[in-house]
Scaffold this motif. Sequence first.
Motif, mmCIF file in Angstrom:
data_model
loop_
_atom_site.group_PDB
_atom_site.id
_atom_site.type_symbol
_atom_site.label_atom_id
_atom_site.label_comp_id
_atom_site.label_asym_id
_atom_site.label_seq_id
_atom_site.Cartn_x
_atom_site.Cartn_y
_atom_site.Cartn_z
ATOM 1 N N LEU A 57 33.379 31.288 52.676
ATOM 2 C CA LEU A 57 33.436 30.171 53.617
ATOM 3 C C LEU A 57 32.078 29.493 53.734
ATOM 4 N N HIS A 78 39.893 30.726 48.555
ATOM 5 C CA HIS A 78 41.308 31.070 48.397
ATOM 6 C C HIS A 78 41.585 31.810 47.098
ATOM 7 N N ASN A 83 39.786 39.192 52.552
ATOM 8 C CA ASN A 83 40.406 38.591 53.730
ATOM 9 C C ASN A 83 39.558 38.827 54.959
ATOM 10 N N PHE A 86 39.331 36.923 61.923
ATOM 11 C CA PHE A 86 38.398 36.035 62.595
ATOM 12 C C PHE A 86 38.216 36.434 64.051
ATOM 13 N N ALA A 90 42.411 33.046 64.910
ATOM 14 C CA ALA A 90 42.896 31.931 64.094
ATOM 15 C C ALA A 90 44.317 32.157 63.589
ATOM 16 N N PHE A 92 48.182 31.141 63.139
ATOM 17 C CA PHE A 92 48.822 29.833 63.060
ATOM 18 C C PHE A 92 49.815 29.684 64.209
ATOM 19 N N PHE A 103 52.022 34.971 55.369
ATOM 20 C CA PHE A 103 51.361 33.790 54.804
ATOM 21 C C PHE A 103 50.621 34.057 53.497
ATOM 22 N N GLY A 104 49.724 35.064 53.532
ATOM 23 C CA GLY A 104 48.915 35.345 52.344
ATOM 24 C C GLY A 104 49.770 35.806 51.167
ATOM 25 N N ARG A 107 51.587 32.884 49.570
ATOM 26 C CA ARG A 107 50.721 32.001 48.774
ATOM 27 C C ARG A 107 50.508 32.590 47.391
ATOM 28 N N ARG B 203 39.190 26.188 62.271
ATOM 29 C CA ARG B 203 39.203 27.581 61.830
ATOM 30 C C ARG B 203 40.572 27.989 61.286
ATOM 31 N N LEU B 204 41.624 27.265 61.733
ATOM 32 C CA LEU B 204 42.959 27.573 61.199
ATOM 33 C C LEU B 204 43.029 27.195 59.724
ATOM 34 N N GLU B 206 40.447 27.075 57.771
ATOM 35 C CA GLU B 206 39.605 28.087 57.136
ATOM 36 C C GLU B 206 40.411 29.367 56.899
ATOM 37 N N ALA B 207 41.177 29.769 57.916
ATOM 38 C CA ALA B 207 41.983 30.988 57.807
ATOM 39 C C ALA B 207 43.017 30.838 56.694
ATOM 40 N N ALA B 208 43.620 29.648 56.576
ATOM 41 C CA ALA B 208 44.605 29.422 55.515
ATOM 42 C C ALA B 208 43.938 29.599 54.151
ATOM 43 N N GLY B 209 42.728 29.052 54.016
ATOM 44 C CA GLY B 209 41.989 29.190 52.768
ATOM 45 C C GLY B 209 41.671 30.656 52.481
ATOM 46 N N ASP B 210 41.310 31.371 53.537
ATOM 47 C CA ASP B 210 41.001 32.794 53.403
ATOM 48 C C ASP B 210 42.237 33.569 52.944
ATOM 49 N N LEU B 211 43.424 33.069 53.338
ATOM 50 C CA LEU B 211 44.679 33.728 52.963
ATOM 51 C C LEU B 211 45.284 33.091 51.713
ATOM 52 N N TYR B 212 44.440 32.714 50.783
ATOM 53 C CA TYR B 212 44.832 32.276 49.428
ATOM 54 C C TYR B 212 45.529 30.926 49.361
ATOM 55 N N ALA B 213 45.464 30.111 50.417
ATOM 56 C CA ALA B 213 46.069 28.784 50.330
ATOM 57 C C ALA B 213 45.034 27.827 49.748
ATOM 58 N N SER B 214 45.420 27.109 48.673
ATOM 59 C CA SER B 214 44.537 26.082 48.126
ATOM 60 C C SER B 214 44.426 24.986 49.183
ATOM 61 N N PRO B 215 43.411 24.108 49.079
ATOM 62 C CA PRO B 215 43.282 23.043 50.078
ATOM 63 C C PRO B 215 44.587 22.259 50.268
ATOM 64 N N GLU B 217 47.717 23.367 49.744
ATOM 65 C CA GLU B 217 48.675 24.219 50.458
ATOM 66 C C GLU B 217 48.298 24.323 51.934
#
Lengths: 369, 305
Positions: A57, A78, A83, A86, A90, A92, A103-104, A107, B203-204, B206-215, B217
């Motif tokens: 990040l 990503h 992982n 936070f 955070a 959803f 979610f993860g 993806r 941060r949400l 950011e969290a999506a990115g952390d969980l393997y979502a491309s920008p 997605e």
Amino acid sequence: MATQTTGDLKLSGLTKEFDTFTAVHPMDLVIPQGSFFALLGPSGCGKTTTLRMVAGLEQPTAGRIHIGDTEITDTKAHQRNVNTVFQSYALFPHMSVLENVEFGLRRRGDKNAVAKAKEALELVQLGEVARKKPAQLSGGMQQRVALARAVVNRPDVLLLDEPLGALDLKLRRQMQIELKRIQQEVGLTFIHVTHDQEEAMTMADTIAVMNAGRIEQLGDPATLYERPASTFVANFLGQSNLLKATVTGPAQNGEVPVTAYDTALTVAADHVPDGVKEVWLGVRPEKLRMGEHGGPNRLHGTVTDVSFTGVATQYLVRMPWGRELTVVQQNDGSNRARPGEDVTVSWAAEHGFALDASQAADAGVEEEG
Amino acid sequence: MAEGAAVVGTGAPVRKPVRRGRWVPYALLAPGLLWLVVFFVVPMITLGSQSLQEGNIDEGYVFTGNVSIYADAVQRYWPHLLRSVGYAGTATVLALLLGYPLAYFMAQKAGRWKNILLILVIAPFFTSFLIRTLAWRNILSDDGPVVAFAQSIGFTSLLQAIGLTSNDTLLASKFAVICGLTYNFLPFMILPLYASLERLDPRLVEAAGDLYASPREAFRRVTWPLSLPGVVAGTLLTFIPAAGDFINSRLLGNTETVMIGQVIDSQFLRVLDYPLAAALSFILLTMIVVLVTFYVRKAGTEELV
């Protein structure tokens, strides 16, 4: 588990500079696979920045990050098998708890996403709230959902950014035990960022104490506590009484003679840094004894304050030269001293530690607020 | 301890909760309600009754309950009704495509420029709607630089080919009307979008990115769904007034681009056929209510505005 070295996290010369200051000075660190590692330090010490660089990040200014033999320095967040839990969780808000956890997995196109997510929710004992929205859960439950959402992906490294900061004390204690249990159950590498020294000591196998962008000391909790390498660590992890002292001779029978305020004292030889003459002699409050049965090191003073804390009693004892020592005694039924009483404080040579006197004695004091 | 508690209990007698002003909410509601009754409910009833009257402006109107006027109105003006919905819908989609990136930038990336950008979005309101639309006539005028440029890059030919203009210019065409509508209602799209994107916690993402979502997605799964209330509010605030608009089609269009608002306007003020104008107003109203209800159901959100 730590014997398998392929998945160790390696930071080499990792640096982060912002416009006006350096958040993380070049850092070298190896975190063995499967360990519970804590980055401990006051706010602004660079621990969260370090974590965010590992998560992808934050882009490091210099240095490399490896997991095993794979370099991930330039890998996008990503695409890293890392992982984060936070600080703010955070979660959803528009998805159910189960969807959050899935979610993860989704993806990455995992076919068993639902089953795995349910299993992860069972792991954190939240199977029954799978259909609820995060806003319907308490803070502690949200925290566990955030943990399940990260753990379910079985990352190479799981990062926890002050994950318990928002919980009240009782819940925090409960979650500390829970986190440790989960870490042992799943066997992942956990890196836990915290400013709470007790939290770090309770959970981590290894702690890196950070201060001003640097690692001050790295070690297991007991070593850090018993043999701090700097005044910062001595003060940040628990309390320390520090006396200005001078080494007066070579070690004899494993003990080094020192003088503090004209009193001859001794310290275990392996607790004294090499080649230093002027030292801070440190003793933890609970290692001091009222009376003479604590050991050959003795100081005389006057009790100025007594506070009863339940398990123990804390005394302040004023020394002839004006400083007060903190003494903590177990409430084992022995008589309590009263304010104004003249007492002897004693301790054993192996309970003391010596630190280079060129450091400030109050580094790390009260920094956690 | 029990004694102490008893003393405290009797020492401070429990005060009865004062039933303070049950009428306060009604008093606060009253001005708004009165306003709505006088300026909305009464005119609606008058308009409804007007549509069922027969007669003319010189001899006066008599209520006859002539419901067939609605059928006549639809039969005569259905192309205008459809056209209005089509233009307003197109303008809404365009405003969303233009407004979303702008609102996103303002809310998430603009930092200290945020307020200045907001003022710039609102700034056009300082001039009248009419003046702004007239200005578009100048901008798009046949011998102006915009048309010359559009011609040189073949844009006018493209528009002509897909039927948005009828000759090699821009003014007096479907294209000009839709542009006018888009421009005039764009702020109504941007502001609700901005409000909902501003609340989006970065941060949400950011969290999506952390969980393997491309920008991409992350946008599809997190940003977009969380901004839906703003999207729904913005599209409604754009579509509803655009569907009833009568300025843009008159100033920027031609006889083939007449919208229903323009018809109602001329029936009321030029032809003086009050019943027909009133009936058309009701048809437009019903149509919008039905479409909006359907849309809101579909969008599945109750958090409007």
